[in-house]
Design a protein around this motif. Structure first.
Motif, PDB file in Angstrom:
ATOM      1  N   GLY A 175      40.125  50.976  54.150  1.00 58.05           N
ATOM      2  CA  GLY A 175      40.366  49.429  53.841  1.00 58.05           C
ATOM      3  C   GLY A 175      39.122  48.580  53.589  1.00 58.05           C
ATOM      4  N   SER A 176      38.218  48.904  54.378  1.00 61.94           N
ATOM      5  CA  SER A 176      36.871  48.032  54.219  1.00 61.94           C
ATOM      6  C   SER A 176      36.081  48.514  52.584  1.00 61.94           C
ATOM      7  N   LEU A 177      36.586  49.690  52.318  1.00 58.29           N
ATOM      8  CA  LEU A 177      35.765  50.098  51.144  1.00 58.29           C
ATOM      9  C   LEU A 177      36.693  49.399  49.931  1.00 58.29           C
ATOM     10  N   ARG A 178      38.007  49.279  50.165  1.00 57.22           N
ATOM     11  CA  ARG A 178      38.771  48.673  49.318  1.00 57.22           C
ATOM     12  C   ARG A 178      38.644  47.311  48.904  1.00 57.22           C
ATOM     13  N   GLU A 179      38.412  46.610  50.293  1.00 55.10           N
ATOM     14  CA  GLU A 179      37.859  45.049  50.148  1.00 55.10           C
ATOM     15  C   GLU A 179      36.617  44.794  49.487  1.00 55.10           C
ATOM     16  N   LEU A 180      35.635  45.898  49.846  1.00 57.94           N
ATOM     17  CA  LEU A 180      34.307  45.715  49.274  1.00 57.94           C
ATOM     18  C   LEU A 180      34.592  45.831  47.441  1.00 57.94           C
ATOM     19  N   LEU A 181      35.332  46.678  47.041  1.00 52.66           N
ATOM     20  CA  LEU A 181      35.454  47.121  45.655  1.00 52.66           C
ATOM     21  C   LEU A 181      36.178  45.792  45.150  1.00 52.66           C
ATOM     22  N   GLU A 182      37.268  45.355  45.741  1.00 54.53           N
ATOM     23  CA  GLU A 182      37.926  44.231  45.246  1.00 54.53           C
ATOM     24  C   GLU A 182      37.180  42.975  44.849  1.00 54.53           C
ATOM     25  N   SER A 183      36.137  42.787  46.046  1.00 58.92           N
ATOM     26  CA  SER A 183      35.413  41.502  46.004  1.00 58.92           C
ATOM     27  C   SER A 183      34.314  41.678  44.973  1.00 58.92           C
ATOM     28  N   GLN A 184      33.661  42.943  44.767  1.00 57.73           N
ATOM     29  CA  GLN A 184      32.926  43.251  43.718  1.00 57.73           C
ATOM     30  C   GLN A 184      33.441  43.082  42.246  1.00 57.73           C
TER      31      GLN A 184
ATOM     32  N   ALA B 295      36.227  41.291  41.798  1.00 61.31           N
ATOM     33  CA  ALA B 295      36.476  39.843  41.491  1.00 61.31           C
ATOM     34  C   ALA B 295      35.203  39.074  40.951  1.00 61.31           C
ATOM     35  N   SER B 296      33.978  39.514  41.634  1.00 63.11           N
ATOM     36  CA  SER B 296      32.866  38.696  41.408  1.00 63.11           C
ATOM     37  C   SER B 296      32.462  39.108  39.911  1.00 63.11           C
ATOM     38  N   LEU B 297      32.572  40.330  39.446  1.00 59.17           N
ATOM     39  CA  LEU B 297      32.167  40.557  38.052  1.00 59.17           C
ATOM     40  C   LEU B 297      33.144  39.864  37.289  1.00 59.17           C
ATOM     41  N   ALA B 298      34.547  39.968  37.397  1.00 58.58           N
ATOM     42  CA  ALA B 298      35.379  39.355  36.241  1.00 58.58           C
ATOM     43  C   ALA B 298      35.130  37.896  36.322  1.00 58.58           C
ATOM     44  N   TRP B 299      34.799  37.176  37.424  1.00 54.83           N
ATOM     45  CA  TRP B 299      34.589  35.814  37.246  1.00 54.83           C
ATOM     46  C   TRP B 299      33.282  35.415  36.514  1.00 54.83           C
ATOM     47  N   ASN B 300      32.278  36.254  36.853  1.00 56.71           N
ATOM     48  CA  ASN B 300      30.989  35.861  36.103  1.00 56.71           C
ATOM     49  C   ASN B 300      31.149  36.280  34.724  1.00 56.71           C
TER      50      ASN B 300
ATOM     51  N   ALA C  87      35.417  33.101  42.734  1.00 58.57           N
ATOM     52  CA  ALA C  87      35.759  34.628  42.489  1.00 58.57           C
ATOM     53  C   ALA C  87      36.508  35.053  43.134  1.00 58.57           C
ATOM     54  N   GLU C  88      36.938  34.736  44.429  1.00 56.02           N
ATOM     55  CA  GLU C  88      37.814  35.304  45.261  1.00 56.02           C
ATOM     56  C   GLU C  88      39.175  34.689  44.858  1.00 56.02           C
TER      57      GLU C  88
ATOM     58  N   VAL D  31      41.930  37.306  36.907  1.00 52.06           N
ATOM     59  CA  VAL D  31      41.359  37.391  35.446  1.00 52.06           C
ATOM     60  C   VAL D  31      41.219  38.790  35.232  1.00 52.06           C
ATOM     61  N   ALA D  32      40.908  39.546  36.193  1.00 57.93           N
ATOM     62  CA  ALA D  32      40.621  40.981  35.947  1.00 57.93           C
ATOM     63  C   ALA D  32      42.021  41.528  35.394  1.00 57.93           C
ATOM     64  N   GLY D  33      43.177  41.341  36.161  1.00 58.90           N
ATOM     65  CA  GLY D  33      44.274  42.040  36.300  1.00 58.90           C
ATOM     66  C   GLY D  33      45.009  41.388  34.608  1.00 58.90           C
TER      67      GLY D  33
END
Length: 449
Positions: free
Chosen positions: A151-160, A162-167, A438-439, A445-447
């Motif tokens: 779960g922590s790994l998934r949250e980290l990947l989603e956060s990364q 989301a940040s890449l897609a927003w940037n 980004a959150e 945006v990525a989806g």
């Protein structure tokens, strides 16, 4: 004390011989399986205390007693399992015919403890499954730990992600990113902000990115232009507790009295739960010169509305109920049975966005024709209320922004509401954090790609 040895082809025959020769008071000292059958050593008038005393004093024990003690030290030899269903274990005094069954050696009296104490051991539950419990517990802990790590790994990947897609959106469409940021500062919810941004043209100038989203927001708000004083009819106000339904009814009644006179306006109270609710409405009625009619159930409400059929304006005040309150269903049934009336949902603009949305969802089964937005003067942001109205396509009748009767009541105007909500953009409000943006929008945006 008389001790005797019996040998028979099977246990049933041996027990019969013991009972016939020594009687029902015989004590079984030991049993053993031999080649020729079953051996039983039994005693009459057996006294274990005398045997112990003789053993302590060094006197020689009877031969049979020595044999019994030597055999007691040996591992017991259990008889083979019978083909039929196992019978209950016999008790040592040979008392009744019901005890005729092959059994493990047991001494009936407590005094025969040297032999009897060792016999219940074979009946103990096997201890092999016990070590499995720590293993199962450890496996469960490992599974829970693994799930937490995943779960922590998934949250980290989603956060990364989301940040890449927003940037990436900021880099490729900077003005669209600015629109989403301005909507967020106003308080518009992410799903509504994305919908509004999708309605904008692909190419925007800086001025268009500043003003065009507000026009799209204003156009998305549905207003009815309904005026109860001019149109007349029966109007019922519903909503949660504390949103200002009674005060709003007083404002609407004051407008109707100014237009038609007090004789053409009537107030109806169905709030039988809150202490002083009817008294508050009666106080407003006395000030306006209108009469207040109580209605306790659906039948009385229908009768009151029939009596008031000739009035130009009839306003119905209802009890404030939460979305999870079971009385909400009763209120729905009461208003359905009342006949034709206009239902208006009253919402407080100063509530949180999630609370407003939950209230709208709870009252949607009543099929309100419109909404009244109150307490605009107490709301730090109007974005949550506007988002709920746009999301559920709920038209707006009135807005209120104070306690004065009837001055602080206005017919809904989408442009005025949007301008009031956009005042935060002109102030010195802090900029929105990029991580927060980004959150809110990155994964969407990525989806969408």
């Amino acid at each position: 004390m008389k001790i005797k040895r019996f040998v028979a082809p099977d246990m049933r025959q041996a027990m019969r011989e013991v009972r016939e020769e020594q009687g029902p008071d015989a004590v079984i000292l030991s049993t053993r399986r031999l080649d020729e059958g079953v051996e039983i050593i039994a005693a009459v008038d057996y006294d274990e205390s005398l045997v112990r005393e003789a053993a302590r004093s060094g006197e020689p024990l009877p031969t049979e007693v020595r044999i019994v003690r030597e055999r007691a030290a040996e591992p017991p030899v259990l008889p083979p399992k019978p083909r039929r269903a196992p019978a209950p274990a016999p008790v040592a005094p040979v008392a009744a015919p019901a005890q005729r069954a092959p059994v493990a050696p047991v001494a009936a009296p407590v005094a025969a403890a040297p032999v009897a104490a060792a016999k219940p051991e074979p009946a103990a539950a096997p201890a092999e499954p016990a070590p499995l419990h720590p293993m199962v517990e450890q496996a469960a802990l490992d599974t829970a730990r693994m799930r937490a790590e995943l779960g922590s790994l998934r949250e980290l990947l989603e956060s990364q992600m989301a940040s890449l897609a927003w940037n990436d959106l900021q880099r490729r469409h900077p003005l669209r990113g600015r629109v989403l940021r301005d909507m967020t500062r106003i308080g518009i919810e992410p799903d509504v902000a994305r919908r509004l941004a999708d309605e904008l043209p692909d190419r925007l100038s800086a001025d268009q990115a500043r003003y065009l989203p507000l026009g799209v927001l204003s156009r998305s708000l549905a207003v009815t232009g309904y005026d109860v004083a001019a149109s007349g009819g029966v109007v019922a106000l519903v909503g949660p507790t504390g949103v200002g339904k009674t005060t709003t009814i007083a404002k609407l009644a004051a407008r109707a009295v100014l237009r038609h006179g007090a004789s053409q306006v009537a107030l109806v109270s169905t709030d039988n739960y809150r202490i002083g609710a009817a008294a508050q409405l009666e106080h407003y009625g006395r000030l306006l010169g209108t009469r207040v009619f109580p209605a306790h159930d659906a039948e009385s409400l229908r009768e009151v509305l029939d009596v008031l059929r000739g009035r130009r304006v009839v306003l119905v005040d209802t009890a404030g109920v939460a979305g999870s309150d079971p009385r909400l269903e009763q209120q729905m049934q009461l208003l359905r049975a009342a006949g034709e009336l206009r239902t208006c949902l009253v919402l407080a603009a100063n509530a949180q966005a999630q609370a407003i949305d939950d209230m709208v969802r709870a009252f949607l089964p009543q099929q309100p024709q419109a909404c009244i937005l109150t307490k605009l003067d107490e709301a730090p942001s109007l974005g949550g209320a506007l988002s709920a109205l746009i999301r559920h396509r709920l038209p707006l009748d009135y807005t209120t922004d104070g306690q004065r009767v009837p001055e602080d009541l206005a017919t809904a105007d989408a442009r005025v509401l949007v301008c009031r909500a956009a005042q935060v953009l002109r102030g010195n409000a802090p900029a929105v954090d990029e991580g927060y943006m980004a959150e809110r929008f990155g994964l969407a945006v990525a989806g969408a790609r």
